[in-house]
Design a protein around this motif. Structure first.
Motif, PDB file in Angstrom:
ATOM      1  N   LEU A 154      24.474  40.660  50.692  1.00 41.44           N
ATOM      2  CA  LEU A 154      23.478  40.657  49.724  1.00 41.44           C
ATOM      3  C   LEU A 154      22.575  41.680  49.606  1.00 41.44           C
ATOM      4  N   ASP A 155      22.292  42.323  48.496  1.00 42.92           N
ATOM      5  CA  ASP A 155      21.261  43.068  48.330  1.00 42.92           C
ATOM      6  C   ASP A 155      19.866  42.557  48.124  1.00 42.92           C
ATOM      7  N   PRO A 156      18.887  42.986  48.800  1.00 40.98           N
ATOM      8  CA  PRO A 156      17.609  42.161  48.779  1.00 40.98           C
ATOM      9  C   PRO A 156      16.895  42.056  47.535  1.00 40.98           C
ATOM     10  N   ALA A 157      17.107  42.996  46.563  1.00 39.34           N
ATOM     11  CA  ALA A 157      16.477  42.906  45.211  1.00 39.34           C
ATOM     12  C   ALA A 157      17.302  41.760  44.305  1.00 39.34           C
ATOM     13  N   GLU A 158      18.465  41.783  44.582  1.00 40.56           N
ATOM     14  CA  GLU A 158      19.333  40.676  43.827  1.00 40.56           C
ATOM     15  C   GLU A 158      19.144  39.406  44.459  1.00 40.56           C
ATOM     16  N   ALA A 170       7.024  32.551  45.833  1.00 39.55           N
ATOM     17  CA  ALA A 170       6.776  33.996  46.353  1.00 39.55           C
ATOM     18  C   ALA A 170       7.949  34.252  47.110  1.00 39.55           C
ATOM     19  N   ILE A 171       8.052  35.469  47.526  1.00 39.11           N
ATOM     20  CA  ILE A 171       9.088  36.248  48.209  1.00 39.11           C
ATOM     21  C   ILE A 171       8.574  37.011  49.403  1.00 39.11           C
ATOM     22  N   LEU A 172       8.850  36.331  50.704  1.00 34.43           N
ATOM     23  CA  LEU A 172       8.485  37.179  51.835  1.00 34.43           C
ATOM     24  C   LEU A 172       9.832  38.037  52.293  1.00 34.43           C
ATOM     25  N   PHE A 173       9.449  39.513  52.256  1.00 36.10           N
ATOM     26  CA  PHE A 173      10.346  40.541  52.491  1.00 36.10           C
ATOM     27  C   PHE A 173       9.990  41.125  53.788  1.00 36.10           C
ATOM     28  N   GLU A 183       6.472  51.343  63.809  1.00 28.80           N
ATOM     29  CA  GLU A 183       6.853  52.477  63.440  1.00 28.80           C
ATOM     30  C   GLU A 183       6.907  52.798  61.923  1.00 28.80           C
ATOM     31  N   GLY A 184       5.845  51.772  61.263  1.00 35.19           N
ATOM     32  CA  GLY A 184       5.596  52.199  60.081  1.00 35.19           C
ATOM     33  C   GLY A 184       6.750  51.559  59.035  1.00 35.19           C
ATOM     34  N   ILE A 185       6.376  51.589  57.909  1.00 35.26           N
ATOM     35  CA  ILE A 185       7.295  50.717  56.858  1.00 35.26           C
ATOM     36  C   ILE A 185       8.382  51.616  56.017  1.00 35.26           C
ATOM     37  N   ASP A 186       9.012  50.666  55.198  1.00 34.61           N
ATOM     38  CA  ASP A 186      10.142  51.283  54.308  1.00 34.61           C
ATOM     39  C   ASP A 186       9.409  50.919  52.945  1.00 34.61           C
ATOM     40  N   ARG A 187       8.636  51.610  52.350  1.00 42.36           N
ATOM     41  CA  ARG A 187       8.068  51.509  51.239  1.00 42.36           C
ATOM     42  C   ARG A 187       9.150  51.528  50.030  1.00 42.36           C
ATOM     43  N   ASP A 188      10.288  52.318  49.945  1.00 48.71           N
ATOM     44  CA  ASP A 188      11.185  51.973  48.862  1.00 48.71           C
ATOM     45  C   ASP A 188      11.790  50.774  48.764  1.00 48.71           C
ATOM     46  N   ALA A 189      12.186  50.265  49.783  1.00 46.19           N
ATOM     47  CA  ALA A 189      12.859  48.731  49.918  1.00 46.19           C
ATOM     48  C   ALA A 189      11.826  47.794  49.292  1.00 46.19           C
ATOM     49  N   VAL A 190      10.491  48.006  49.698  1.00 48.95           N
ATOM     50  CA  VAL A 190       9.659  47.071  49.114  1.00 48.95           C
ATOM     51  C   VAL A 190       9.427  47.135  47.694  1.00 48.95           C
ATOM     52  N   GLU A 191       9.542  48.472  46.910  1.00 53.62           N
ATOM     53  CA  GLU A 191       9.340  48.665  45.781  1.00 53.62           C
ATOM     54  C   GLU A 191      10.334  48.042  44.931  1.00 53.62           C
ATOM     55  N   SER A 192      11.661  47.986  45.460  1.00 53.53           N
ATOM     56  CA  SER A 192      12.812  47.640  44.757  1.00 53.53           C
ATOM     57  C   SER A 192      12.644  46.095  44.626  1.00 53.53           C
ATOM     58  N   VAL A 207       4.398  47.385  60.011  1.00 59.85           N
ATOM     59  CA  VAL A 207       2.913  47.855  59.858  1.00 59.85           C
ATOM     60  C   VAL A 207       2.293  48.481  61.285  1.00 59.85           C
ATOM     61  N   ALA A 208       1.972  49.926  61.051  1.00 56.01           N
ATOM     62  CA  ALA A 208       1.462  50.283  62.304  1.00 56.01           C
ATOM     63  C   ALA A 208      -0.068  50.777  62.211  1.00 56.01           C
ATOM     64  N   SER A 209      -0.376  51.013  60.855  1.00 56.95           N
ATOM     65  CA  SER A 209      -1.797  51.758  60.587  1.00 56.95           C
ATOM     66  C   SER A 209      -2.158  51.362  59.175  1.00 56.95           C
ATOM     67  N   VAL A 210      -3.476  51.534  59.204  1.00 56.05           N
ATOM     68  CA  VAL A 210      -4.260  51.155  57.728  1.00 56.05           C
ATOM     69  C   VAL A 210      -3.403  51.632  56.524  1.00 56.05           C
ATOM     70  N   ASP A 211      -3.003  53.052  56.759  1.00 55.70           N
ATOM     71  CA  ASP A 211      -2.349  53.687  55.858  1.00 55.70           C
ATOM     72  C   ASP A 211      -0.866  52.820  55.391  1.00 55.70           C
ATOM     73  N   ASP A 212      -0.445  52.169  56.233  1.00 57.35           N
ATOM     74  CA  ASP A 212       0.867  51.402  55.938  1.00 57.35           C
ATOM     75  C   ASP A 212       0.603  50.265  55.121  1.00 57.35           C
ATOM     76  N   VAL A 213      -0.753  49.694  55.371  1.00 54.05           N
ATOM     77  CA  VAL A 213      -1.284  48.712  54.458  1.00 54.05           C
ATOM     78  C   VAL A 213      -1.606  48.950  53.165  1.00 54.05           C
ATOM     79  N   VAL A 214      -2.117  50.164  53.108  1.00 49.10           N
ATOM     80  CA  VAL A 214      -2.209  50.741  51.747  1.00 49.10           C
ATOM     81  C   VAL A 214      -1.122  51.163  50.825  1.00 49.10           C
ATOM     82  N   ALA A 215      -0.202  51.606  51.864  1.00 48.63           N
ATOM     83  CA  ALA A 215       1.106  51.954  51.032  1.00 48.63           C
ATOM     84  C   ALA A 215       2.081  50.754  50.401  1.00 48.63           C
ATOM     85  N   LEU A 216       1.691  49.744  51.178  1.00 49.65           N
ATOM     86  CA  LEU A 216       2.380  48.497  50.730  1.00 49.65           C
ATOM     87  C   LEU A 216       1.825  47.937  49.518  1.00 49.65           C
TER      88      LEU A 216
END
Length: 247
Positions: A154-158, A170-173, A183-192, A207-216
């Motif tokens: 299954l594709d996560p977005a579908e 809600a969805i927990l992804f 090691e940091g996040i996969d922003r594109d996957a979350v966006e989709s 999530v490894a840094s405050v920057d990852d939090v802001v990116a999400l």
């Protein structure tokens, strides 16, 4: 009503054998121990957490709730303080979910059960509207179940769209590829996934840094669950929340 009026940083309290642990890449036995669940819950609440993410890890792997006493102790300790509590791990039936919601949990997280018997989502939603969070774990771009061992194709977005239609509040992804590894996040996957649904998407994993939090937050997530980084002191809960609030 939205569960998250503003973006939230949610500490994870993952319980195995009655203790708080953080697994690496979802592998059993890789956990580092971080003490008593009630102490952890109280610590995060005092640090300003508005929601806590509780996981019965033994329950997730065994398919039944193993750490019920520890979880109940957390609910008794912090549940009345206006703190939102969500629990995942080993919830396999609508009846089991209702018992937990009546115990004082605000939301139940269904993973394997929702994938295998999607009607459970609609069933719980009927008596406790908006209380079901469907957990989608992705590895290499496909949804995986049973403690991350089986692919579903299954594709996560579908998948997210399908569960929203069934009544998921809600969805927990979670991106398992980066779980617990800082090691940091996969922003594109979350966006989709965010683009696919109107209900809140809670992001988790890597999530490894405050920057990852802001990116999400910028990717459109309503909240982010943070475990290892908080326990290892990579940043504080207040630092992460302040950055996400733009302060």
């Amino acid at each position: 009503m939205s569960h998250f009026p503003s973006f939230e940083v949610i500490p994870a309290v993952d319980v195995q054998d009655g203790e708080v642990v953080q697994l690496v890449g979802g592998e059993r036995g890789t956990g580092k121990r971080y003490g008593d669940p009630v102490e952890a819950a109280e610590r995060w609440t005092e640090a300003g957490a508005e929601t806590l993410h509780l996981v019965d890890l033994d329950g997730a792997f065994e398919g039944e709730r193993v750490n019920a006493d520890a979880i109940e102790a957390v609910v008794e300790s912090v549940g009345g303080d206006g703190v939102g509590l969500q629990l995942g791990g080993g919830i396999r039936t609508a009846e089991g979910a209702r018992e937990l919601l009546e115990l004082g949990l605000d939301r139940v997280i269904l993973g394997t059960a929702a994938v295998e018997t999607p009607e459970i989502v609609a069933d719980i939603d009927e008596t406790h509207p908006g209380s079901v969070v469907v957990s989608l774990d992705a590895k290499d771009g496909e949804v995986v179940v049973s403690g991350w061992t089986e692919g579903t194709g299954l594709d996560p977005a579908e998948a997210a769209t399908r569960y929203e239609e069934l009544g998921a509040g809600a969805i927990l992804f979670t991106n398992v590829d980066v779980e617990g590894q800082l090691e940091g996040i996969d922003r594109d996957a979350v966006e989709s996934v965010v683009a696919a649904v109107d209900v809140p998407v809670i992001a988790s994993g890597g999530v490894a840094s405050v920057d990852d939090v802001v990116a999400l937050r910028d990717a459109g997530a309503a909240a982010v669950v943070v475990g290892t980084a908080l326990y290892e002191g990579q940043f504080t809960l207040r630092e992460a929340q302040a950055a996400a609030d733009g302060n």
